[in-house]
Motif scaffolding. Sequence first.
Motif, PDB file in Angstrom:
ATOM      1  N   VAL A  53      45.252   5.757  -2.670  1.00  0.00           N
ATOM      2  CA  VAL A  53      43.902   5.201  -2.730  1.00  0.00           C
ATOM      3  C   VAL A  53      43.958   3.816  -2.098  1.00  0.00           C
ATOM      4  N   VAL A  54      43.218   3.632  -1.012  1.00  0.00           N
ATOM      5  CA  VAL A  54      43.202   2.358  -0.288  1.00  0.00           C
ATOM      6  C   VAL A  54      41.783   1.797  -0.418  1.00  0.00           C
ATOM      7  N   MET A  55      41.639   0.829  -1.303  1.00  0.00           N
ATOM      8  CA  MET A  55      40.311   0.314  -1.642  1.00  0.00           C
ATOM      9  C   MET A  55      39.810  -0.674  -0.584  1.00  0.00           C
ATOM     10  N   ASP A  56      38.635  -1.259  -0.837  1.00  0.00           N
ATOM     11  CA  ASP A  56      37.951  -2.118   0.137  1.00  0.00           C
ATOM     12  C   ASP A  56      38.879  -3.210   0.673  1.00  0.00           C
ATOM     13  N   ASN A  57      38.983  -3.264   2.002  1.00  0.00           N
ATOM     14  CA  ASN A  57      39.727  -4.298   2.724  1.00  0.00           C
ATOM     15  C   ASN A  57      41.229  -4.282   2.432  1.00  0.00           C
ATOM     16  N   ALA A  58      41.725  -3.221   1.814  1.00  0.00           N
ATOM     17  CA  ALA A  58      43.169  -3.092   1.581  1.00  0.00           C
ATOM     18  C   ALA A  58      43.838  -2.487   2.815  1.00  0.00           C
ATOM     19  N   GLU A  59      45.179  -2.627   2.880  1.00  0.00           N
ATOM     20  CA  GLU A  59      45.917  -2.101   4.035  1.00  0.00           C
ATOM     21  C   GLU A  59      47.242  -1.515   3.575  1.00  0.00           C
ATOM     22  N   LEU A  60      47.498  -0.293   3.994  1.00  0.00           N
ATOM     23  CA  LEU A  60      48.743   0.396   3.662  1.00  0.00           C
ATOM     24  C   LEU A  60      49.406   0.903   4.929  1.00  0.00           C
ATOM     25  N   TRP A  61      50.688   0.526   5.082  1.00  0.00           N
ATOM     26  CA  TRP A  61      51.553   1.108   6.107  1.00  0.00           C
ATOM     27  C   TRP A  61      52.506   2.056   5.378  1.00  0.00           C
ATOM     28  N   HIS A  62      52.462   3.333   5.720  1.00  0.00           N
ATOM     29  CA  HIS A  62      53.270   4.339   5.036  1.00  0.00           C
ATOM     30  C   HIS A  62      54.103   5.098   6.070  1.00  0.00           C
ATOM     31  N   TYR A  63      55.424   5.033   5.895  1.00  0.00           N
ATOM     32  CA  TYR A  63      56.359   5.745   6.767  1.00  0.00           C
ATOM     33  C   TYR A  63      57.068   6.829   5.968  1.00  0.00           C
ATOM     34  N   ASN A  64      57.057   8.038   6.495  1.00  0.00           N
ATOM     35  CA  ASN A  64      57.776   9.143   5.862  1.00  0.00           C
ATOM     36  C   ASN A  64      58.820   9.655   6.847  1.00  0.00           C
ATOM     37  N   VAL A  65      60.107   9.434   6.508  1.00  0.00           N
ATOM     38  CA  VAL A  65      61.207   9.830   7.385  1.00  0.00           C
ATOM     39  C   VAL A  65      61.896  11.035   6.774  1.00  0.00           C
ATOM     40  N   GLN A  66      61.767  12.177   7.426  1.00  0.00           N
ATOM     41  CA  GLN A  66      62.309  13.437   6.914  1.00  0.00           C
ATOM     42  C   GLN A  66      63.572  13.797   7.696  1.00  0.00           C
ATOM     43  N   LEU A  67      64.704  13.424   7.136  1.00  0.00           N
ATOM     44  CA  LEU A  67      66.005  13.760   7.717  1.00  0.00           C
ATOM     45  C   LEU A  67      66.740  14.551   6.652  1.00  0.00           C
ATOM     46  N   GLY A  68      66.619  15.850   6.705  1.00  0.00           N
ATOM     47  CA  GLY A  68      67.082  16.700   5.614  1.00  0.00           C
ATOM     48  C   GLY A  68      68.452  17.297   5.848  1.00  0.00           C
ATOM     49  N   ALA A  69      68.625  18.494   5.294  1.00  0.00           N
ATOM     50  CA  ALA A  69      69.905  19.192   5.378  1.00  0.00           C
ATOM     51  C   ALA A  69      69.636  20.688   5.433  1.00  0.00           C
ATOM     52  N   ALA A  70      70.678  21.450   5.753  1.00  0.00           N
ATOM     53  CA  ALA A  70      70.518  22.884   5.938  1.00  0.00           C
ATOM     54  C   ALA A  70      70.123  23.608   4.664  1.00  0.00           C
ATOM     55  N   ASN A  71      70.385  23.002   3.517  1.00  0.00           N
ATOM     56  CA  ASN A  71      70.061  23.662   2.245  1.00  0.00           C
ATOM     57  C   ASN A  71      68.854  23.021   1.559  1.00  0.00           C
ATOM     58  N   PHE A  72      67.928  22.515   2.366  1.00  0.00           N
ATOM     59  CA  PHE A  72      66.727  21.876   1.835  1.00  0.00           C
ATOM     60  C   PHE A  72      65.498  22.438   2.536  1.00  0.00           C
ATOM     61  N   ARG A  73      64.426  22.664   1.774  1.00  0.00           N
ATOM     62  CA  ARG A  73      63.139  23.073   2.324  1.00  0.00           C
ATOM     63  C   ARG A  73      62.064  22.188   1.687  1.00  0.00           C
ATOM     64  N   GLU A  74      60.960  21.977   2.400  1.00  0.00           N
ATOM     65  CA  GLU A  74      59.992  21.018   1.876  1.00  0.00           C
ATOM     66  C   GLU A  74      58.569  21.352   2.289  1.00  0.00           C
ATOM     67  N   VAL A  75      57.649  21.222   1.318  1.00  0.00           N
ATOM     68  CA  VAL A  75      56.217  21.131   1.580  1.00  0.00           C
ATOM     69  C   VAL A  75      55.775  19.775   1.051  1.00  0.00           C
ATOM     70  N   HIS A  76      55.291  18.926   1.934  1.00  0.00           N
ATOM     71  CA  HIS A  76      54.935  17.551   1.570  1.00  0.00           C
ATOM     72  C   HIS A  76      53.439  17.373   1.811  1.00  0.00           C
ATOM     73  N   THR A  77      52.684  17.138   0.745  1.00  0.00           N
ATOM     74  CA  THR A  77      51.229  16.997   0.831  1.00  0.00           C
ATOM     75  C   THR A  77      50.831  15.565   0.514  1.00  0.00           C
ATOM     76  N   THR A  78      50.102  14.951   1.438  1.00  0.00           N
ATOM     77  CA  THR A  78      49.588  13.590   1.245  1.00  0.00           C
ATOM     78  C   THR A  78      48.074  13.622   1.367  1.00  0.00           C
ATOM     79  N   ALA A  79      47.384  13.121   0.344  1.00  0.00           N
ATOM     80  CA  ALA A  79      45.923  13.082   0.349  1.00  0.00           C
ATOM     81  C   ALA A  79      45.483  11.650   0.079  1.00  0.00           C
ATOM     82  N   THR A  80      44.648  11.113   0.966  1.00  0.00           N
ATOM     83  CA  THR A  80      44.295   9.693   0.922  1.00  0.00           C
ATOM     84  C   THR A  80      42.797   9.489   0.793  1.00  0.00           C
TER      85      THR A  80
END
Length: 434
Positions: free
Chosen positions: A219-246
């Motif tokens: 939730v980014v309210m009035d005049n707020a600022e968010l820098w969001h970095y998502n770095v996905q460096l996984g492995a052979a035995n990992f699976r992912e569903v990543h949901t971001t709602a803003t």
Amino acid sequence: MTLPFYQALTADVTALSAQLPLAADNLQDIRRSALERFKAIGLPTLKTEEWRFTNIQRYLKEFPYELQQTPVAVSADTVAAAAIPGLDCYRAVLVNGHLQTELSELPAGKGIIIGALSAHTTAPGFTTWFNEQPHLAEAVLAQLNTALFADGLYIELAANTVLDKPLHLVNVYTSNSPAFVQPRHLWILNRSAAATIIESTVHPDSQAVTFANSVLETVVMDNAELWHYNVQLGAANFREVHTTATHQHKDSRYHHFNFTLPSTPFTRNNLSVALKGSHTETNLKGFYLANQHQHVDNHTFMDHIMPDCYSNELYKGVLLDNANAVFTGKILVHQEAQKTNAFQQNNNLLLGDKADINSQPQLEIYADDVKCSHGFTAGQFSEESMFYLRSRGIGEDAAKALMVNAFSHDITSEVNVPELQQQLQAQIAGIMNN
């Protein structure tokens, strides 16, 4: 559906509900409703429009469903694998979604709340904003997360509060047997607050296969600022569903960068932004570099609700070997959203003989005073450029690495954390040089 995973989830909803963490708190009705909705919709299939290029069921066959509610101990060395060289930052370490305070270094001070989500379910920010993003209602795996999550990270910055340095969120996923884990996060930046948050993933190679179904609400309210970095460096035995709602409110600025690198076999990123206030700015940037049989699926949704808003989206991909990718980007401009500026572009390099991309940029516009565009490209290296580099004594592999670096520069050059930018550029070069 005959998957044991699905049958175990839907066989006895009442019995499963009794196992829910925090069952006695104000989440009980929300959880039950979400679980019933998941049961009614069912797991996605190739006939589901939003999943027609991704067969998620093939990645769930190995999972006997068990609620993973207990945190697993990890060492400091495991966490150190995600460190960003030279970066002065705060650190929050989560193991299967559970905050590990002994491995974390959290900021303290007036106006800053950072802690386990389970400890803040009665906070005003939580009761106001949890599960309020409307786009989550149609995402079946987000509904499953809402029903059965155990814990996650709660962040709330009071009005006019600015984090003085980045917060590095290290997500460690580990289990001794196949596990399906569901972290849930809620981040709230109140009026004129600002923060930079970097997410990294660690999954020890020696551990069993883990599937992470994570959901993040911001939730980014009035005049707020968010820098969001998502770095996905996984492995052979990992699976992912990543949901971001803003949720983005008046005069706010939201910058989201997603980097998906080898070698997680399956990654699905769902990113939706609801522009609920006028004069907002939204920048969505993504870069995916996939190899072997890796499958990367990016779905984005820019929901322009109010007038005078600006959004700019650029996703680029490099596909090696037999890798394949999906990009679906939708821009919806409501009738009230006059004077919208919305741009979207997806560019791809197919460098493997069997590499494949399915791209679906979409515009749905109901306003008449807008500037909107979208585009898609897919191709290989320019023969002329390759000849130029080779004629100057640069080997073929080195030439490819240089061109991929140039191709990704539009994304990496806009990372506003120099240490992270250098690490990403080095990681991309290292992958191409191997």
